[in-house]
Design an enzyme around this catalytic site. Structure first.
Site, PDB file in Angstrom:
ATOM      1  N   GLY A   4     -26.554 -67.063  87.086  1.00  0.00           N
ATOM      2  CA  GLY A   4     -27.917 -67.430  87.453  1.00  0.00           C
ATOM      3  C   GLY A   4     -28.924 -66.524  86.743  1.00  0.00           C
ATOM      4  N   GLU A 164     -41.631 -79.128  98.581  1.00  0.00           N
ATOM      5  CA  GLU A 164     -41.520 -79.856  97.313  1.00  0.00           C
ATOM      6  C   GLU A 164     -40.705 -81.135  97.482  1.00  0.00           C
ATOM      7  OE1 GLU A 164     -42.252 -76.379  94.046  1.00  0.00           O
ATOM      8  OE2 GLU A 164     -40.189 -76.606  94.717  1.00  0.00           O
ATOM      9  N   ASP A 299     -30.462 -63.217  95.008  1.00  0.00           N
ATOM     10  CA  ASP A 299     -30.619 -63.739  96.368  1.00  0.00           C
ATOM     11  C   ASP A 299     -29.695 -63.089  97.388  1.00  0.00           C
ATOM     12  OD1 ASP A 299     -32.341 -65.406  95.106  1.00  0.00           O
ATOM     13  OD2 ASP A 299     -31.409 -67.281  95.742  1.00  0.00           O
ATOM     14  N   ALA A 315     -36.480 -66.349  91.248  1.00  0.00           N
ATOM     15  CA  ALA A 315     -35.957 -66.059  89.912  1.00  0.00           C
ATOM     16  C   ALA A 315     -36.436 -64.698  89.415  1.00  0.00           C
ATOM     17  CB  ALA A 315     -36.398 -67.158  88.943  1.00  0.00           C
ATOM     18  N   GLN A 316     -37.711 -64.400  89.602  1.00  0.00           N
ATOM     19  CA  GLN A 316     -38.249 -63.149  89.058  1.00  0.00           C
ATOM     20  C   GLN A 316     -37.601 -61.929  89.701  1.00  0.00           C
ATOM     21  OE1 GLN A 316     -42.450 -62.655  90.079  1.00  0.00           O
ATOM     22  NE2 GLN A 316     -42.308 -64.352  91.520  1.00  0.00           N
TER      23      GLN A 316
END
Lengths: 420, 420
Positions: A4, A164, A299, A315-316
């Site tokens: 990832g 979303e 995560d 992600a960051q």
């Protein structure tokens, strides 16, 4: 372990270092998870947001890429065991970057009726269910109860993924697909977004939470806040004393660590490791306390700042931790003193955003808080920039232009249904 | 019944006619089968060569599109039964355009070990097996026998599908993917193409058959002609007294009609219907003898010309029959006399082509016979022109340019393996 955002960043940062890096993932691809909901709602194909790890990291000469699922980690023997034949690997340093899995909060049986959204298979399953329901609604004639069930979508969890998904499903039914169906059924699609908290997007600024709710409701989504889910069954959800008959149930309520990470809590691990709220506590060097050669990033890592706030599961955060772990490994290779001198990890928040629908999003970048069209354009640009390779950028850009110009989504293939 | 080239052409030709058309397919998409081998060999994504039928035929007001699998046809009652709830449909005219399925020539048990290539699921399964074998070869160390098995691909059947598959697999292993793998294993990939006949591409001109063989062999493919397959088992093929240990076995030896078509041979059907070599004999009006309101078109129809030659099982044959059946229906709606006056079906051969690899193909168009680069460019242009919609054309064009410029195929995603 894991290709990832965290694993990739760590492997990249070890380029040119005199070590043998083995990056292992159970799939052969890196997945751009922030756009996964668009695969689930037929806007994009899987190949638009996933690239082979080999392609991304080609040309890094100290790197091997192996496709295998880790079955167990033996910290004492410094060995990871995998699922294929007798394949296992000894390590000097281990970076656990396996990412989170869907958290069913003790109700694993609900996973048979509701669908999580963590990988491509999840996204394809949701797409199959959604589009399949629309197809069945086209054939259904004399059964209004079943028709209503097929066309009811319940989304559980009001974080970014839930918001979303709810927005994208509402748009899909009301604008995108409606013109292609002959019966008027599709227009009756109901989307219900349920969250136990008092507001959507709880990690965002309250103004943006309110904005998201208003925008979703304007798109026809029913938003049920402060509502606990009591039961999820085959084709129904009970929440806040209401029973919803729903053909599609999407579970975006939370994440936790995969089983192999929980196994690290075993009695014989010394010193002991304790998973807290689905994450492994790590020090400022990204290593697990008492296991200086074992790192946890992304995560699954609980990296707390001075004020006790976790680095968010974005992600960051994963990328920053991945680079930091690599930096610590490089220092450790020289000496314990050099390692001790590495500056402690500090999370740099580059902003957060969530999209709601066409021309609507919320964004919080530094001091800037934006909603509506401005935030949506920001969202488009940022996501295109961060897509891994140029081909994907071109492809996704082309598909978005197409979708927004003609309301014609491109990822809509359904296989033959296996059973009635 | 069926949204392939034949079904689509027929439905389109009925536009504006005062009938209610119901087009039924077990999937929601039309598949551009001529490029299916590129999905199987990771060059394209499924969504590049498949479009929702609703999108293709939107705006045709006398048309309904239903997604369902036909379970049975009752010619006496004029009813088709489907697989979902109690859904069935009465018809005045029935057009059977279901396409062909893989023919195992009485050895259905071989289907557990070899893979056919007729639909997207088949293509994904082959891709998964091929790429998975390459991944396993990267991990394998001390087992040369298993390594050789993983890297051996046997293709059975030397028609267009077999030739295209063999060429594409050889190219994938030797040029496209090799640079991204660290071990030298991939270079040892063997591709063996087996056919019972004396030459490849038996429906093509013998010169082109010879050319295809030479080109394939130059790419490293072993071509075994006049070789019968005796046995297909788990991980091996016995053909012509040789046993091949093969991790991937692709079956492109022939096609036949689906079971529901064979069921039309039932005793109680009057007048009787006889399936011959996997096809239903039809008259020059595309109707089944004695059943003037039931048409069979495309791969499942045996339409013989004056010289006893069947219309080939190609897209152009299916489209021409589909349009002809629609013409006959339109005439029949007026009167039996007008129907009788419709000119008999004549197949117009627009040419045939097969690609072998980058810069190599064979084509036979009218008097033109071409091989090599010229044929390959022809092949590219023709296939781009016939792709159904503009978005697909742009997408496939982009991916081809990308692949041919950088040798980087775009459809390469592997899921986590389910079992070791």
């Amino acid at each position: 372990l894991g290709g990832g955002f965290g694993g990739l960043a760590c492997a990249r940062k070890l380029k040119g270092v005199d070590v043998e890096v083995v990056l292992i993932d159970r799939t052969n691809h890196h997945l751009f998870q922030p756009l996964l909901y668009q695969v689930a709602t037929a806007g994009l194909s899987g190949s638009d947001i996933a690239q082979p790890i080999r392609t991304i990291l080609r040309g890094q000469s100290n790197l091997n890429i192996h496709m295998a699922s880790a079955l167990g980690i033996d910290l004492a023997a410094r060995v990871v065991k995998f699922d294929w034949r007798d394949y296992s690997l000894e390590y000097d340093y281990l970076v656990i970057a396996l990412g989170a899995v869907t958290n069913w909060f003790g109700h694993n049986e609900w996973s048979q009726h509701a669908m999580g959204l963590k990988n491509l298979e999840d996204a394809y399953a949701i797409r199959e269910r959604l589009l399949g329901a629309f197809e069945r609604a086209e054939i259904l004639r004399d059964d209004p109860v079943e028709l209503a069930r097929q066309l009811t979508v319940v989304v559980i969890g009001g974080g970014a993924t839930g918001v979303e998904m709810a927005g994208a499903v509402a748009e899909l039914a009301s604008h995108v697909l409606k013109p292609e169906y002959r019966s008027a059924n599709l227009a009756t699609t109901r989307v219900i977004l349920i969250d136990a908290g008092e507001r959507l997007l709880s990690t965002f600024d309250p103004d943006l939470s309110a904005r998201a709710k208003v925008d979703l409701e304007r798109m026809g989504v029913t938003v049920q806040l402060s509502t606990m889910v009591q039961e999820v069954g085959s084709g129904f959800v009970v929440a806040g004393n209401t029973r919803y008959e729903a053909g599609t149930i999407i579970w975006a309520a939370g994440v936790t660590a995969p089983a192999i990470v929980y196994d690290l809590q075993a009695e014989n691990v010394v010193p002991k490791i304790k998973i807290e709220r689905g994450r492994i506590p790590v020090g400022k060097d990204c290593a697990i306390a008492g296991h200086p050669n074992v790192f946890a990033i992304g995560d699954i890592a609980a990296m707390t700042d001075g004020a006790g706030v976790n680095t968010p599961g974005l992600a960051q955060g994963a990328m920053q931790m991945g680079e930091h772990a690599a930096k610590v490994i490089r220092a450790d290779l020289i000496s314990a003193e050099i390692r001790a001198a590495v500056k402690p990890f500090v999370y740099h928040d580059k902003g957060t955003m969530a999209t709601i629908g066409k021309s609507s999003a919320v964004a919080h970048i530094g001091k800037l808080k934006a909603g509506g069209f401005v935030a949506w354009v920001l969202w488009l640009v940022v996501h295109l920039i961060f897509l891994v390779d140029l081909r994907s950028k071109l492809n996704v850009c082309l598909k978005w232009v197409w979708a927004y110009a003609f309301y014609r989504p491109s990822g809509r293939l359904l296989s033959a249904r296996k059973s009635p």
